[in-house]
Design a protein around this motif. Structure first.
Motif, PDB file in Angstrom:
ATOM      1  N   LYS A 165     -11.198   3.855  -2.213  1.00 33.50           N
ATOM      2  CA  LYS A 165      -9.983   3.953  -3.012  1.00 33.50           C
ATOM      3  C   LYS A 165      -8.947   4.811  -2.286  1.00 33.50           C
ATOM      4  CE  LYS A 165     -12.343   3.367  -7.450  1.00 33.50           C
ATOM      5  NZ  LYS A 165     -12.655   3.964  -8.775  1.00 33.50           N
ATOM      6  N   GLU A 178      -8.376   0.271  -1.166  1.00 31.31           N
ATOM      7  CA  GLU A 178      -7.885  -0.155  -2.481  1.00 31.31           C
ATOM      8  C   GLU A 178      -6.878   0.859  -3.020  1.00 31.31           C
ATOM      9  OE1 GLU A 178      -9.526  -0.751  -7.059  1.00 31.31           O
ATOM     10  OE2 GLU A 178     -10.934  -0.283  -5.427  1.00 31.31           O
ATOM     11  N   PRO A 179      -5.584   0.561  -2.988  1.00 28.32           N
ATOM     12  CA  PRO A 179      -4.622   1.490  -3.598  1.00 28.32           C
ATOM     13  C   PRO A 179      -4.981   1.738  -5.059  1.00 28.32           C
ATOM     14  CG  PRO A 179      -3.486  -0.171  -2.288  1.00 28.32           C
ATOM     15  CD  PRO A 179      -4.914  -0.619  -2.403  1.00 28.32           C
ATOM     16  N   THR A 180      -5.155   3.020  -5.422  1.00 26.52           N
ATOM     17  CA  THR A 180      -5.653   3.339  -6.758  1.00 26.52           C
ATOM     18  C   THR A 180      -4.782   4.336  -7.505  1.00 26.52           C
ATOM     19  OG1 THR A 180      -7.902   2.933  -5.940  1.00 26.52           O
ATOM     20  CG2 THR A 180      -7.711   4.045  -8.055  1.00 26.52           C
ATOM     21  N   TRP A 181      -4.114   5.241  -6.790  1.00 30.51           N
ATOM     22  CA  TRP A 181      -3.236   6.223  -7.445  1.00 30.51           C
ATOM     23  C   TRP A 181      -1.962   6.404  -6.627  1.00 30.51           C
ATOM     24  CZ3 TRP A 181      -8.383   7.369  -6.324  1.00 30.51           C
ATOM     25  CH2 TRP A 181      -9.250   7.477  -7.417  1.00 30.51           C
ATOM     26  N   PHE A 218       3.843  -0.771  -6.768  1.00 24.77           N
ATOM     27  CA  PHE A 218       2.452  -0.651  -7.241  1.00 24.77           C
ATOM     28  C   PHE A 218       2.453  -0.441  -8.756  1.00 24.77           C
ATOM     29  CE2 PHE A 218       2.294   0.843  -2.814  1.00 24.77           C
ATOM     30  CZ  PHE A 218       1.220   0.106  -2.308  1.00 24.77           C
ATOM     31  N   GLN A 268       0.728  -1.492 -11.140  1.00 26.69           N
ATOM     32  CA  GLN A 268      -0.549  -1.436 -11.842  1.00 26.69           C
ATOM     33  C   GLN A 268      -1.256  -0.100 -11.688  1.00 26.69           C
ATOM     34  OE1 GLN A 268       0.055  -2.753  -8.970  1.00 26.69           O
ATOM     35  NE2 GLN A 268      -1.714  -2.597  -7.597  1.00 26.69           N
ATOM     36  N   LEU A 269      -0.770   0.766 -10.784  1.00 26.50           N
ATOM     37  CA  LEU A 269      -1.482   2.008 -10.481  1.00 26.50           C
ATOM     38  C   LEU A 269      -1.073   3.142 -11.424  1.00 26.50           C
ATOM     39  CD1 LEU A 269      -1.423   2.197  -6.568  1.00 26.50           C
ATOM     40  CD2 LEU A 269      -2.940   0.913  -8.092  1.00 26.50           C
ATOM     41  N   TYR A 314       0.422   6.497 -12.090  1.00 22.43           N
ATOM     42  CA  TYR A 314       1.436   7.239 -11.331  1.00 22.43           C
ATOM     43  C   TYR A 314       1.368   8.683 -11.821  1.00 22.43           C
ATOM     44  CZ  TYR A 314       6.064   7.978  -9.135  1.00 22.43           C
ATOM     45  OH  TYR A 314       7.109   8.415  -8.361  1.00 22.43           O
TER      46      TYR A 314
END
Length: 227
Positions: free
Chosen positions: A38, A60-63, A82, A84-85, A87
């Motif tokens: 992540k 995996e971009p997560t935050w 992004f 869906q992340l 923030y």
């Protein structure tokens, strides 16, 4: 092509242009990959599609993370790239209308792979400093700048005139003016300097690679802080 720079294992930098009041400060985005794969994307930028793809190639971009209330310049663009992340932003962050954020706290997923210190004593800024122990790297926002020698002369002159920064790394007098509790600020500096770091990533300028801890301590001692 994306200008992605590997700084250490599981740690990358991506520089972006940023000009404020005629000063070409630049903005450094830091990408941290956890053992899980992540990604933590520290600081936002316009993030064109090619850069989004480059980040996704790393993991995996997560935050998305903002480390200070003064880094809202690209909040809307970063969130749009992004959406869906989660923030994560400091308390009282000037969140643009239509952008969803969460308070910046350490998710359990980060475990022992990252530490965070809130810089106390300056609630308007609410800067948070991160430490990446596996690479012995400190990640700051506006705590210090480290403009390289090739910075254009106009930017250096304006920084000296407006912010009082003469040599680098250095700290802006405007930043210091927002300290409301000096003792709390110094306690945070002492906590930060207790980390075993050898490199400092700055949001504006280039990483501090030589005598990083000594240089950071010397900067604040020269300004009269007890560190």
């Amino acid at each position: 092509m994306p200008n992605l720079q590997s700084l250490a294992e599981n740690l990358w930098l991506m520089p972006y242009p940023l000009s404020i009041a005629g000063m070409r400060l630049g903005r450094t985005v830091t990408i941290i990959r956890l053992r899980s794969g992540k990604l933590i994307i520290h600081s936002t930028a316009p993030f064109p599609e090619a850069d989004v793809a480059a980040f996704t190639d790393l993991g995996e971009p997560t935050w998305l993370v903002e480390a200070t209330n003064f880094h809202d310049t690209f909040a809307r663009q970063g969130h749009a790239a992004f959406p869906q992340l989660p923030y994560l932003v400091p308390e009282h962050f000037p969140t643009p209308k239509g952008v969803s954020t969460q308070e910046l706290m350490m998710p359990d997923d980060w475990g022992d792979e990252l530490s965070m210190v809130k810089v106390d004593g300056m609630p308007k800024i609410n800067e948070h400093v991160f430490f990446h122990p596996s690479s012995k790297t400190l990640i700051v926002a506006d705590l210090v700048f480290n403009m390289p020698p090739e910075t254009d002369a106009m930017t250096l002159r304006l920084l000296r005139w407006i912010s009082g920064m003469k040599t680098y790394p250095d700290n802006s007098r405007m930043y210091r003016a927002l300290i409301k509790d000096r003792a709390a600020f110094e306690a945070s500096l002492q906590q930060i300097l207790a980390f075993d770091f050898e490199t400092v990533i700055v949001a504006h300028g280039v990483p501090i690679r030589e005598r990083a801890k000594d240089q950071l301590a010397e900067t604040f001692r020269a300004q009269g802080f007890a560190v």
